[in-house]
Design a protein around this motif. Structure first.
Motif, PDB file in Angstrom:
ATOM      1  N   UNK B 197       6.422 -10.521  -0.047  1.00 18.79           N
ATOM      2  CA  UNK B 197       6.593  -9.184   0.106  1.00 18.79           C
ATOM      3  C   UNK B 197       5.410  -8.609   0.970  1.00 18.79           C
ATOM      4  N   UNK B 198       5.847  -7.885   1.987  1.00 12.01           N
ATOM      5  CA  UNK B 198       4.515  -7.315   2.728  1.00 12.01           C
ATOM      6  C   UNK B 198       4.273  -5.792   2.389  1.00 12.01           C
ATOM      7  N   UNK B 199       5.264  -5.150   1.944  1.00  9.84           N
ATOM      8  CA  UNK B 199       5.118  -3.664   1.389  1.00  9.84           C
ATOM      9  C   UNK B 199       6.151  -3.604   0.371  1.00  9.84           C
ATOM     10  N   UNK B 200       5.565  -2.853  -0.667  1.00  9.69           N
ATOM     11  CA  UNK B 200       6.685  -2.218  -1.536  1.00  9.69           C
ATOM     12  C   UNK B 200       6.130  -0.815  -1.734  1.00  9.69           C
ATOM     13  N   UNK B 201       7.026   0.305  -1.427  1.00 11.05           N
ATOM     14  CA  UNK B 201       6.735   1.457  -1.701  1.00 11.05           C
ATOM     15  C   UNK B 201       7.902   2.233  -2.341  1.00 11.05           C
ATOM     16  N   UNK B 202       7.570   2.370  -3.710  1.00  8.19           N
ATOM     17  CA  UNK B 202       8.539   3.362  -4.542  1.00  8.19           C
ATOM     18  C   UNK B 202       8.027   4.652  -5.147  1.00  8.19           C
ATOM     19  N   UNK B 222      15.958  -7.797  -1.782  1.00  8.19           N
ATOM     20  CA  UNK B 222      16.114  -9.449  -1.409  1.00  8.19           C
ATOM     21  C   UNK B 222      17.210  -9.636  -0.795  1.00  8.19           C
TER      22      UNK B 222
ATOM     23  N   UNK C 200       4.620   3.499  -6.498  1.00  7.79           N
ATOM     24  CA  UNK C 200       4.071   2.148  -6.488  1.00  7.79           C
ATOM     25  C   UNK C 200       3.842   1.789  -5.075  1.00  7.79           C
ATOM     26  N   UNK C 201       2.749   1.440  -4.472  1.00  9.09           N
ATOM     27  CA  UNK C 201       2.478   1.322  -3.406  1.00  9.09           C
ATOM     28  C   UNK C 201       1.574  -0.049  -2.938  1.00  9.09           C
ATOM     29  N   UNK C 202       2.311  -1.248  -2.721  1.00  9.11           N
ATOM     30  CA  UNK C 202       1.692  -2.275  -2.489  1.00  9.11           C
ATOM     31  C   UNK C 202       1.641  -2.865  -1.136  1.00  9.11           C
ATOM     32  N   UNK C 203       0.522  -3.404  -0.631  1.00 10.87           N
ATOM     33  CA  UNK C 203       0.476  -3.452   0.720  1.00 10.87           C
ATOM     34  C   UNK C 203      -0.243  -5.276   0.947  1.00 10.87           C
ATOM     35  N   UNK C 204       0.361  -6.055   1.613  1.00 14.13           N
ATOM     36  CA  UNK C 204      -0.150  -7.120   1.844  1.00 14.13           C
ATOM     37  C   UNK C 204      -1.176  -6.876   3.075  1.00 14.13           C
ATOM     38  N   UNK C 206      -2.853  -9.341   5.044  1.00 15.75           N
ATOM     39  CA  UNK C 206      -2.661 -10.762   5.456  1.00 15.75           C
ATOM     40  C   UNK C 206      -1.498 -11.406   5.295  1.00 15.75           C
ATOM     41  N   UNK C 208       1.657 -12.333   2.593  1.00 16.04           N
ATOM     42  CA  UNK C 208       2.450 -11.600   1.870  1.00 16.04           C
ATOM     43  C   UNK C 208       2.121 -11.985   0.428  1.00 16.04           C
ATOM     44  N   UNK C 209       2.488 -11.034  -0.599  1.00 17.19           N
ATOM     45  CA  UNK C 209       2.355 -11.457  -1.994  1.00 17.19           C
ATOM     46  C   UNK C 209       3.851 -11.709  -2.624  1.00 17.19           C
ATOM     47  N   UNK C 211       6.472 -11.727  -6.058  1.00 16.67           N
ATOM     48  CA  UNK C 211       6.960 -11.196  -7.134  1.00 16.67           C
ATOM     49  C   UNK C 211       6.049 -11.211  -8.301  1.00 16.67           C
ATOM     50  N   UNK C 214       2.924  -9.143  -8.048  1.00 10.92           N
ATOM     51  CA  UNK C 214       3.115  -7.475  -8.025  1.00 10.92           C
ATOM     52  C   UNK C 214       3.205  -7.215  -9.564  1.00 10.92           C
ATOM     53  N   UNK C 215       4.031  -8.036 -10.315  1.00 12.54           N
ATOM     54  CA  UNK C 215       4.162  -7.693 -11.882  1.00 12.54           C
ATOM     55  C   UNK C 215       2.627  -7.703 -12.425  1.00 12.54           C
ATOM     56  N   UNK C 218       1.106  -4.703 -11.903  1.00  7.32           N
ATOM     57  CA  UNK C 218       1.693  -3.594 -12.686  1.00  7.32           C
ATOM     58  C   UNK C 218       1.197  -3.807 -13.982  1.00  7.32           C
ATOM     59  N   UNK C 222      -0.994  -0.851 -16.029  1.00  7.14           N
ATOM     60  CA  UNK C 222      -0.564   0.086 -17.256  1.00  7.14           C
ATOM     61  C   UNK C 222      -1.795   0.169 -18.127  1.00  7.14           C
TER      62      UNK C 222
END
Lengths: 237, 237, 237, 237, 237, 237
Positions: B197-202, B222, C200-204, C206, C208-209, C211, C214-215, C218, C222
């Motif tokens: 994952x490089x970017x996740x934007x929800x 995916x 939800x905004x996740x950014x690598x 360098x 990638x990350x 799943x 990410x969880x 998250x 919480x």
């Protein structure tokens, strides 16, 4: 012989493709050789305040170039903060050219915005823009009549444009980028279907030019515009 | 059923056309249905001053939209004086996505500028941009190797992007404009060929979304990205 | 072990001080460790024209940073002529986060402006801003009810935000500046009192990350948001 | 009969006053009737970076108008944030006109800035500017020779400009504001002492114009420019 | 002895020439030695919206300098994108000075714009501007009365301004550029016909100044302003 | 009696809190009653190019106001595109005031940037800024000596500022917002520890003021500044 190997009075291959923009009221992708311009005509829902009470409409034009339309990348104008002087000069030219063949009172108090965006640039982007924008405007007006937004056709005549230059002493038609860079003189002509002159702009790039050269370029441009207007007629047929 | 009649996990028809810009070192016209984006990659002759002495290169991206790419005409950003917040957000996203799959030290102290210009917009312009820009960048790097500007291939992996949403309670893939306007939640995923994952934007557009919905959208994305990367592989084959 | 010596799921010391701005309808000085943000909520006397006839209100947000909030002095944005892309991105995020918990029709055709000004910056300024701005907005709405400007409480839920990251392979909560600079991945989560996801905004940064990462982030977020919302409840009690 | 009661080929009273600006290397207050323009030529101490290594000099021009030069007050361009399209068009025209008669390599790597500031405007400000700026430039070059900054005279010829129009079907010379507003066609001609054409710009204001009208205007402009150049010769004698 | 050889209490030669701008309602070319400022007063046809319903008028002022008014060329403010801080400071000063002697309710809901454009600058441009602008305003008000736009004369008194400085320990009147550069202290005084103080602005350029020096400069400025007001009276006689 | 119930020569409660900004080399939160200003002094790592080769340093100042520092929200200057004229005037004043008590050659070719950000505004923000900025600058210089960046102390004296006004005919000290709005005359005085005058700025808001009023205000300001400088001495003790 000119760099493009064309005869002095030979246009580049020209094409006029209508209806290329799904959402615009009128559109045309015009190609003068490797110069490609996407022209759209948009009926504005909110005409400018100053049009109110004027009893006539207005045609305005904007011009842009994709950053990599050119041989080396050009800076994006949204980044530099304002349209350049050159951009504004071309925008005003396109607007005047189109307004010269439209009956503005017949439009009603409405504004049509023309956008000419250069996808690829190889000289003559302003003349290609005017030639293609006429088609986009024509189709926008046709759409307006089909929706009964206007009753009579506001379009009075065709208009097209072509450049000429003096290359190594010989007047030549429709300069591409290499020819334009090498030409001693550069001129643009905007001419109507009936042969009236709308704009004549001749500029010496170095040594001044003579009246004879101006007249020779004017003769060539009449030939070129006549052919372009024939192509416009074919395109809308 | 979704407005586009597509199955929840169905992409729009996608095409990736290479070599569309005559002067750019790499280019791709990407279509996700009615969303069309012209992507070019330009090797800059003058890299920015801050790169000097860094021992690595840089990929930057700019994004623009033709005024009549949209249903109603949008104001030209060169006229409003600066790129909007949305434009800048997308530019930064495209740049980060591409840099994540490039070995920047292998580029040397050079900058490649990516331009993504939206010719027609029907939702998903940022995800189409990333997917097409990868091709343009690939071809630019290939050209650089052919000219011996770089020795080893700096490209480490594929990267592509797709949007998902929750439409009337159902997670769906690759939203078009109508679906995007009606969706409760909108998410963009940038994923590499290896599945990283490089970017996740929800973003919730109204009511918040649940963890289950996030995970369902992640699964759909995916699937979508895997298909897009297959098309990238076909395109460069 | 993380640079701050905190446990992976440990927030920095947080404080929420209400009523710090004498003239604002609502205000809060929020501290997440050494990150200090002054948040104010202002009921605008002149709501924007576009709100008229909409039958609902609006919450907008602006974000700024004092020039010497940071380790080295940052250029003042009024001098550079426009808010940066980063500033605009944060402004839009704060606005969306707050609107997600407000019943806009109950506000009437009124606009509340949130200002988040960073007095001192040590990472997490956007998440601290959202968390503190909720208090400022709450107090502004309370003041409006006390003046009978609105009848029913437009506030539907709490909302707070926290960042997470992956530091040397371990997911950690609430990054300070040093941790943020060293983290492989950086994510921000905006979550409501009922546990719904707003952003939800996740950014690598360098590599990638995954799943799983990410969880894990998250889950941490919480925990963090639940504690922040407890503090909001204490603050307004 | 034309509004100004002048004969079709009659210029307005013209004066060229040298040495009006105490600090400039060259200056001229030019009057074409009620149009008054203060022209200065400044040898720049810091030529632009791009001139370095070019082996030649450059002449650039800027144009401005005092807010109350006009019948009703015009907004100051420093207030509107940028020079208008019209201003930029005129600036480029003045620069090109002067460069056409200067031997740029003889200048060395130096830049001369021409400023044309309209003190009072009654039509023809751009043609008066070019005519007066030639004097200012002449005197600046003379000063440079007197200081041995340049050895040979870089000035190759005179250049002057005049407007023409078609008023009620009759071609007329040197339009004032009232005539310009009423003319069907408006053209500007920049011509050298030897009679070479440097710029020809003809624009239809409404109906297109004919080749005959263009040629008639060209003949008138030759007469007018010849007289203006005689006055330049008297002025520098 | 001061660089200009003048006695400490000696003004430069002053002239006030009325009616120099053909189109303005009032105008004055003021000269304080080699400092020349063209002042115009324009009755605006469209007063600003905020004046409506105020039951009074407004006087506003703008200030500009021709690029080559100065010893070395100054950049044009329309090019730099905005008026400088110095320009804005002077504009506000001129406006306040003139408003202090006008009965604004007698003007009605009208705005008069004062433009002070420096044609040549040798120190004291702001004080010359105020002194000359009073004449331009006077003539504009006279014109308005002649057209029955206002009934009673809104002008309540004269106002003029002069600079003083401390040069090598001696207080001196009306500094020119060389004196201003060398003075330890620089002060500007705006004084009415009845001797009231409108503005006192004293600034140390280096070492602080004493109360005695302030009072000595105030005494000199009273002498100078009295003479300037006598010249205003002669000019309008 | 004045609105604040204070005696004519009574300052508001003043406090000077040092070391409030964690990262700045010097800082001070100054309060003049309800006016609160955060002042920081930053040693710039990259001094401006023009300082090179001057053999001396420079102190520059910037001033800002949080949008809700005021009774009604003020537009953020980064949004309006540039600092207002008022902001620039205050910035220049703060810079000049501080430079008057610093031995610039002793600083070396270094620049210190002062930032004065108004957290809450109730009149007198510029005078509070100068008074507090002196502390921030003092602590920055102290830090520089402790790091052996400078050897001798460049600080030559104290400097502080206070406003005065004429309220219903009585000269009063240190106006708050309500008093400032109602005062006939408004003056600011910047005075050094040794009693030298650095700036005197008196402005009539309506009727002109007399020499007696100016002198009475000057006497009051001397009293006020003496007390402020005593507080500065206590603060740094």
């Amino acid at each position: 012989m000119r760099p493009s190997k064309r005869a002095p009075d030979e246009l580049r291959p020209v094409s006029l493709e209508r209806g290329v923009a799904r959402y615009a009221e009128g559109s045309c992708l015009v190609k003068f050789g490797n110069t490609h311009v996407l022209c759209t005509a948009s009926l504005e829902d909110k005409p400018p305040i100053w049009l109110r009470g004027q009893g006539r409409g207005w045609i305005t034009a904007e011009y842009g170039m994709l950053p990599r339309a050119t041989h080396t990348r050009t800076r994006r104008e949204s980044t530099s903060g304002k349209p350049s002087g050159r951009t504004q000069e071309i925008q005003r030219l396109i607007g005047r050219a189109l307004r010269s063949v439209v009956d503005l009172p017949k439009l009603g108090e409405r504004q049509i915005s023309i956008d000419c965006d250069v996808i690829q640039a190889d000289g003559g982007t302003r003349t290609a823009s005017i030639t293609g924008a006429w088609i986009a405007l024509h189709d926008c007006l046709k759409w307006m009549r089909s929706k009964s937004i206007v009753k009579d056709d506001p379009m009075k005549d065709h208009v097209a444009a072509v450049s000429c230059g003096v290359f190594k002493g010989t007047p030549v038609l429709d300069l591409d980028y290499d020819e334009d860079s090498a030409a001693e003189t550069d001129a643009n002509f905007v001419i109507t279907g009936k042969g009236g002159l709308v704009e004549v702009q001749g500029t010496a790039e170095g040594a001044p030019f003579s009246e004879e050269e101006l007249l020779a370029m004017l003769r060539l441009s009449r030939l070129g515009v006549a052919r372009l207007i024939d192509m416009q007629k074919d395109a809308i047929a």
